[in-house]
Scaffold this motif. Structure first.
Motif, PDB file in Angstrom:
ATOM      1  N   ARG A   1      -6.200   9.855   1.699  1.00 39.43           N
ATOM      2  CA  ARG A   1      -4.896  10.378   2.072  1.00 39.43           C
ATOM      3  C   ARG A   1      -3.802   9.196   2.436  1.00 39.43           C
ATOM      4  O   ARG A   1      -2.619   9.366   2.420  1.00 39.43           O
ATOM      5  N   CYS A   2      -4.473   8.328   3.102  1.00 38.07           N
ATOM      6  CA  CYS A   2      -3.598   7.199   3.584  1.00 38.07           C
ATOM      7  C   CYS A   2      -3.109   6.275   2.298  1.00 38.07           C
ATOM      8  O   CYS A   2      -1.747   6.082   2.253  1.00 38.07           O
ATOM      9  N   PHE A   3      -4.082   6.083   1.538  1.00 36.76           N
ATOM     10  CA  PHE A   3      -3.512   5.562   0.322  1.00 36.76           C
ATOM     11  C   PHE A   3      -2.629   6.251  -0.556  1.00 36.76           C
ATOM     12  O   PHE A   3      -1.602   5.756  -1.195  1.00 36.76           O
ATOM     13  N   GLU A   4      -2.706   7.592  -0.597  1.00 32.83           N
ATOM     14  CA  GLU A   4      -1.691   8.402  -1.258  1.00 32.83           C
ATOM     15  C   GLU A   4      -0.358   8.237  -0.547  1.00 32.83           C
ATOM     16  O   GLU A   4       0.765   7.992  -1.262  1.00 32.83           O
ATOM     17  N   PHE A   5      -0.323   8.205   0.833  1.00 31.60           N
ATOM     18  CA  PHE A   5       0.828   7.983   1.601  1.00 31.60           C
ATOM     19  C   PHE A   5       1.474   6.416   1.434  1.00 31.60           C
ATOM     20  O   PHE A   5       2.697   6.342   1.068  1.00 31.60           O
TER      21      PHE A   5
ATOM     22  N   ALA B   1     -10.047  -1.634  -0.022  1.00 28.69           N
ATOM     23  CA  ALA B   1      -8.459  -1.227  -0.697  1.00 28.69           C
ATOM     24  C   ALA B   1      -8.399  -1.118  -1.870  1.00 28.69           C
ATOM     25  O   ALA B   1      -7.891  -0.034  -2.292  1.00 28.69           O
ATOM     26  N   PHE B   2      -9.335  -1.752  -2.718  1.00 32.04           N
ATOM     27  CA  PHE B   2      -9.275  -1.800  -4.062  1.00 32.04           C
ATOM     28  C   PHE B   2      -9.919  -0.474  -4.430  1.00 32.04           C
ATOM     29  O   PHE B   2      -9.557   0.178  -5.667  1.00 32.04           O
ATOM     30  N   ARG B   3     -10.817   0.088  -3.666  1.00 32.01           N
ATOM     31  CA  ARG B   3     -11.705   1.044  -3.994  1.00 32.01           C
ATOM     32  C   ARG B   3     -10.654   2.390  -4.100  1.00 32.01           C
ATOM     33  O   ARG B   3     -10.886   3.678  -4.690  1.00 32.01           O
ATOM     34  N   PHE B   4      -9.697   2.475  -2.910  1.00 32.22           N
ATOM     35  CA  PHE B   4      -8.808   3.609  -2.753  1.00 32.22           C
ATOM     36  C   PHE B   4      -7.457   3.625  -3.384  1.00 32.22           C
ATOM     37  O   PHE B   4      -6.732   4.661  -3.278  1.00 32.22           O
ATOM     38  N   ALA B   5      -7.066   2.302  -3.841  1.00 34.65           N
ATOM     39  CA  ALA B   5      -5.592   2.095  -4.035  1.00 34.65           C
ATOM     40  C   ALA B   5      -5.050   2.660  -5.357  1.00 34.65           C
ATOM     41  O   ALA B   5      -6.187   2.810  -6.313  1.00 34.65           O
ATOM     42  N   TRP B   6      -3.932   3.305  -5.186  1.00 37.98           N
ATOM     43  CA  TRP B   6      -3.286   4.033  -6.396  1.00 37.98           C
ATOM     44  C   TRP B   6      -2.600   2.770  -7.312  1.00 37.98           C
ATOM     45  O   TRP B   6      -2.649   1.667  -6.681  1.00 37.98           O
ATOM     46  N   PRO B   7      -2.195   2.995  -8.340  1.00 41.10           N
ATOM     47  CA  PRO B   7      -1.667   2.075  -9.130  1.00 41.10           C
ATOM     48  C   PRO B   7      -0.633   1.240  -8.753  1.00 41.10           C
ATOM     49  O   PRO B   7      -0.728  -0.008  -8.889  1.00 41.10           O
TER      50      PRO B   7
END
Length: 156
Positions: A80-84, A118-124
């Motif tokens: 959810r943090c990475f979505e934010f 970070a790369f595990r969760f990062a969006w594009p």
């Protein structure tokens, strides 16, 4: 999630990441307000990045990013943090893009483990921002980091 603007930052933060509530309450109290009275970040701080550092990045996000292990609940929170973060990167006005970079993305330089997470969760868009930062700092980029087909493919 659509991009977050400065005007809806507080609403979207509290909606997507309710875990920030105790820290947000503390920030509001410093200004003789209740969290429920705060509708815009300017009411409790001078910059959105400062507010996000105070209520999310320092107390919650960075400790998890640096933690040796995370459980399923932590993983959900980081997703959810990475979505934010991605929504900050997609601010249609462009005003929160630098805030996302300074408040969150720069901290990924902490260690190889933090970058991997970070790369595990990062969006594009966030992934592209991280890669750009690494190249600007002449940090070697792992081929796996450029592969967007990993777990981040779940976000979309």
């Amino acid at each position: 999630m659509q991009g977050i603007t400065s005007d809806d930052l507080v609403t979207q933060l509290l909606r997507l990441l309710p875990e920030v509530n105790p820290y947000f309450e503390k920030a509001a109290r410093r200004h003789d307000l209740r969290a429920s009275q705060v509708t815009h970040w300017e009411q409790v701080n001078t910059h959105p990045g400062t507010l996000l550092s105070e209520v999310l990045a320092h107390p919650l996000f960075q400790p998890l990013m640096e933690s040796p292990e995370i459980d399923a609940q932590d993983e959900d929170f980081l997703k959810r943090c990475f979505e934010f973060i991605e929504a900050l990167e997609e601010d249609p006005t462009g005003r929160l893009v630098d805030t996302a970079y300074v408040t969150f993305v720069e901290s990924f330089l902490e260690s190889r483990e933090v970058l991997d997470r970070a790369f595990r969760f990062a969006w594009p868009r966030t992934r592209a921002e991280i890669l750009s930062m690494l190249r600007a700092w002449n940090v070697p980029v792992e081929p796996a980091w450029e592969d967007a087909s990993g777990e981040s493919g779940e976000q979309g």
